[in-house]
Design a protein around this motif. Structure first.
Motif, short mmCIF file in Angstrom:
data_model
loop_
_atom_site.label_atom_id
_atom_site.label_comp_id
_atom_site.label_asym_id
_atom_site.label_seq_id
_atom_site.Cartn_x
_atom_site.Cartn_y
_atom_site.Cartn_z
N MET A 1 10.54 2.12 45.13
CA MET A 1 11.56 2.34 44.11
C MET A 1 12.86 1.67 44.54
SD MET A 1 12.80 5.92 42.35
CE MET A 1 13.67 6.55 43.78
N GLN A 2 13.52 1.00 43.61
CA GLN A 2 14.76 0.30 43.93
C GLN A 2 15.96 1.24 43.82
OE1 GLN A 2 15.00 -3.04 41.28
NE2 GLN A 2 13.17 -4.03 42.10
N GLU A 3 17.01 0.88 44.52
CA GLU A 3 18.20 1.73 44.54
C GLU A 3 18.89 1.81 43.19
OE1 GLU A 3 20.90 0.77 47.63
OE2 GLU A 3 19.46 1.14 49.25
N SER A 4 18.61 0.86 42.31
CA SER A 4 19.22 0.87 40.98
C SER A 4 18.46 1.75 39.99
CB SER A 4 19.27 -0.56 40.44
OG SER A 4 17.96 -1.12 40.37
N ASP A 5 17.27 2.22 40.37
CA ASP A 5 16.48 3.05 39.46
C ASP A 5 17.10 4.44 39.32
OD1 ASP A 5 14.58 1.06 39.05
OD2 ASP A 5 13.41 1.67 40.80
N LYS A 6 17.36 4.84 38.08
CA LYS A 6 17.94 6.16 37.83
C LYS A 6 16.83 7.18 37.58
CE LYS A 6 21.70 7.19 36.03
NZ LYS A 6 22.82 7.54 35.10
N ILE A 7 17.07 8.41 38.03
CA ILE A 7 16.07 9.47 37.96
C ILE A 7 16.60 10.63 37.12
CG2 ILE A 7 14.60 11.03 39.27
CD1 ILE A 7 15.04 9.25 41.71
N LEU A 8 15.78 11.09 36.20
CA LEU A 8 16.06 12.32 35.47
C LEU A 8 15.18 13.42 36.04
CD1 LEU A 8 17.43 13.82 33.09
CD2 LEU A 8 15.43 13.20 31.71
N PHE A 9 15.78 14.45 36.60
CA PHE A 9 15.03 15.59 37.12
C PHE A 9 14.93 16.65 36.03
CE2 PHE A 9 16.60 13.63 41.01
CZ PHE A 9 15.51 13.73 41.87
N ILE A 10 13.71 17.04 35.71
CA ILE A 10 13.47 18.11 34.74
C ILE A 10 12.97 19.32 35.52
CG2 ILE A 10 12.14 18.84 32.73
CD1 ILE A 10 12.04 15.94 31.84
N LEU A 11 13.79 20.36 35.58
CA LEU A 11 13.49 21.53 36.37
C LEU A 11 12.99 22.67 35.50
CD1 LEU A 11 15.49 19.93 38.27
CD2 LEU A 11 16.16 22.15 39.18
N ASN A 12 11.87 23.25 35.89
CA ASN A 12 11.42 24.50 35.28
C ASN A 12 11.88 25.63 36.18
OD1 ASN A 12 10.15 26.74 34.28
ND2 ASN A 12 8.09 25.87 34.30
N PRO A 13 12.88 26.40 35.79
CA PRO A 13 13.42 27.44 36.67
C PRO A 13 12.47 28.61 36.90
CG PRO A 13 14.42 27.57 34.49
CD PRO A 13 13.59 26.31 34.51
N LYS A 14 11.35 28.65 36.17
CA LYS A 14 10.43 29.79 36.29
C LYS A 14 9.15 29.45 37.03
CE LYS A 14 12.10 31.99 32.06
NZ LYS A 14 11.72 32.53 30.72
N SER A 15 9.04 28.24 37.59
CA SER A 15 7.83 27.88 38.31
C SER A 15 7.61 28.81 39.49
CB SER A 15 7.90 26.43 38.80
OG SER A 15 7.70 25.55 37.73
N GLY A 16 6.31 29.08 39.77
CA GLY A 16 5.96 30.14 40.71
C GLY A 16 6.32 29.93 42.16
N ARG A 17 5.59 29.01 42.85
CA ARG A 17 5.75 28.87 44.29
C ARG A 17 7.14 28.32 44.62
NH1 ARG A 17 5.01 25.43 48.59
NH2 ARG A 17 4.96 23.63 47.21
N GLN A 18 7.71 28.80 45.70
CA GLN A 18 9.01 28.34 46.19
C GLN A 18 10.12 28.55 45.14
OE1 GLN A 18 9.05 24.66 48.73
NE2 GLN A 18 7.11 24.25 47.70
N SER A 19 9.95 29.61 44.34
CA SER A 19 10.93 29.85 43.28
C SER A 19 12.33 30.07 43.83
CB SER A 19 10.51 31.06 42.43
OG SER A 19 10.39 32.22 43.25
N LYS B 1 13.77 7.23 26.59
CA LYS B 1 14.50 6.46 25.59
C LYS B 1 15.91 6.11 26.07
CE LYS B 1 12.14 8.20 21.47
NZ LYS B 1 12.29 9.01 20.21
N GLU B 2 16.48 6.99 26.90
CA GLU B 2 17.83 6.77 27.42
C GLU B 2 17.85 5.78 28.58
OE1 GLU B 2 20.96 8.19 26.38
OE2 GLU B 2 19.65 8.37 24.63
N GLY B 3 16.68 5.33 29.01
CA GLY B 3 16.62 4.29 30.02
C GLY B 3 16.39 4.74 31.45
N PHE B 4 16.07 6.01 31.66
CA PHE B 4 15.75 6.45 33.02
C PHE B 4 14.45 5.78 33.46
CE2 PHE B 4 18.67 9.80 31.80
CZ PHE B 4 19.37 10.04 32.98
N ARG B 5 14.47 5.16 34.63
CA ARG B 5 13.27 4.48 35.15
C ARG B 5 12.25 5.50 35.64
NH1 ARG B 5 9.20 2.62 35.67
NH2 ARG B 5 8.49 0.76 36.82
N VAL B 6 12.73 6.64 36.15
CA VAL B 6 11.86 7.68 36.70
C VAL B 6 12.25 9.01 36.09
CG1 VAL B 6 11.15 8.91 38.78
CG2 VAL B 6 11.55 6.43 38.87
N VAL B 7 11.26 9.79 35.69
CA VAL B 7 11.48 11.17 35.24
C VAL B 7 10.67 12.07 36.17
CG1 VAL B 7 11.27 12.82 33.37
CG2 VAL B 7 11.85 10.43 32.86
#
Length: 292
Positions: free
Chosen positions: A1-19, A56-62
């Motif tokens: 992955m290149q340093e210019s690649d932007k990442i969108l983190f989608i967090l599920n706050p209710k996921s079980g392990r390591q909550s 659609k917003e152009g994030f290279r990684v989700v």
């Protein structure tokens, strides 16, 4: 992955392990603020909307931060887009993450993002519902429905439910068509595997290749308690194919008609009941970020 690649983190706050792990607080330790955004899911299906919008917003990684359900939702939102899926495992099973050799420790998975590589994997559908790890009908589907209504999550709760419900479930009959062949069979479990395991290192299809354009299909016609013990051991030791209690096939698609409606799941999430099923693979249809 290149340093210019932007990442969108989608967090599920209710996921079980390591909550208890605060992923949002950990991310700045590994990435500069200019390279990422964080959004939280608020309802079932929300992660798909967020992933599609992010692409659609152009994030290279989700990045899906959660369990198998969250990963499924995010991945289905990325199909047909230019964005790649990353996984930060935070669930109880983490089947796809384990198959792709992604570290189970949140901190290590975040640290590895900068050195991970892009590649493509197959995806699948069962009655038009996308899945990326496994889907199935019969006892698997039945348990997914019971588990969905259970207030307790995690592996221990799941195992307790399996033991409690095992003797209640009665297998149905199924007419199967695959590879231009037709046959009828009793059906306790019929699993369609893209990846090798359900999660928690329970290998239902140890030989599965997620990039070969083929479903690995596991049929367990019937299952007594004695057979169940052998199958369980086989799941945990990658030897289910040698137990004598499971039949395996490979095919790019399969059609199943059952004598009565049967419950089914996609990536462990209960979908509903049906008496006709069509399962097919979509070769190399999803880009993912995985360790070198």
């Amino acid at each position: 992955m290149q340093e210019s690649d932007k990442i969108l983190f989608i967090l599920n706050p209710k996921s079980g392990r390591q909550s208890a792990v605060d992923v949002a607080a950990l991310i700045p330790q590994y990435l500069p603020q200019s390279r990422y955004e964080i959004v939280l899911t608020e309802f079932a299906g929300h992660a798909t909307e967020l992933a599609r919008h992010g692409a659609k917003e152009g994030f290279r990684v989700v990045a899906a931060v959660g369990g198998d359900g969250t990963v499924n939702e995010v991945a289905r939102g990325l199909l047909g887009t230019q964005a790649a899926l990353a996984i930060i495992p935070k669930g109880s099973g983490n089947g796809l993450a384990r198959h792709l050799k992604i570290p189970m420790q949140v901190s290590q998975a975040l640290k590895d993002l900068s050195t991970n590589k892009f590649s493509r994997i197959d995806s699948c559908t069962i009655n038009e519902h996308p899945f990326f790890c496994t889907a199935g009908l019969g006892f698997d589907g039945y348990i997914s429905g019971v588990f969905a209504n259970n207030s307790r999550r995690g592996l221990r709760s799941y195992v307790e439910l399996v033991l409690k419900e095992f003797l209640k479930f009665k297998p149905g009959k199924a007419a199967i068509k695959l590879n231009q062949e037709n046959f009828e069979t009793p059906c306790f479990v019929l699993t369609f595997a893209n990846a090798s395991q359900y999660g928690n290192n329970a290998y239902i299809a140890p030989m599965a290749d997620i990039r070969d354009g083929l479903l690995d299909i596991c049929l367990i016609p019937d299952l007594s308690m004695r057979k169940a013990l052998a199958v369980s051991y086989g799941l945990l030791t990658k030897t289910i194919a040698t137990t004598g209690h499971a039949d395996f096939f490979t095919s790019p698609e399969i059609t199943v008609k059952t004598e009565k409606p049967m419950p089914f799941h996609a990536d462990g999430e209960y979908v509903g009941e049906a008496s006709e099923f069509h399962v097919e693979i979509k070769p190399l249809s999803l880009e993912v970020l995985t360790p070198q």
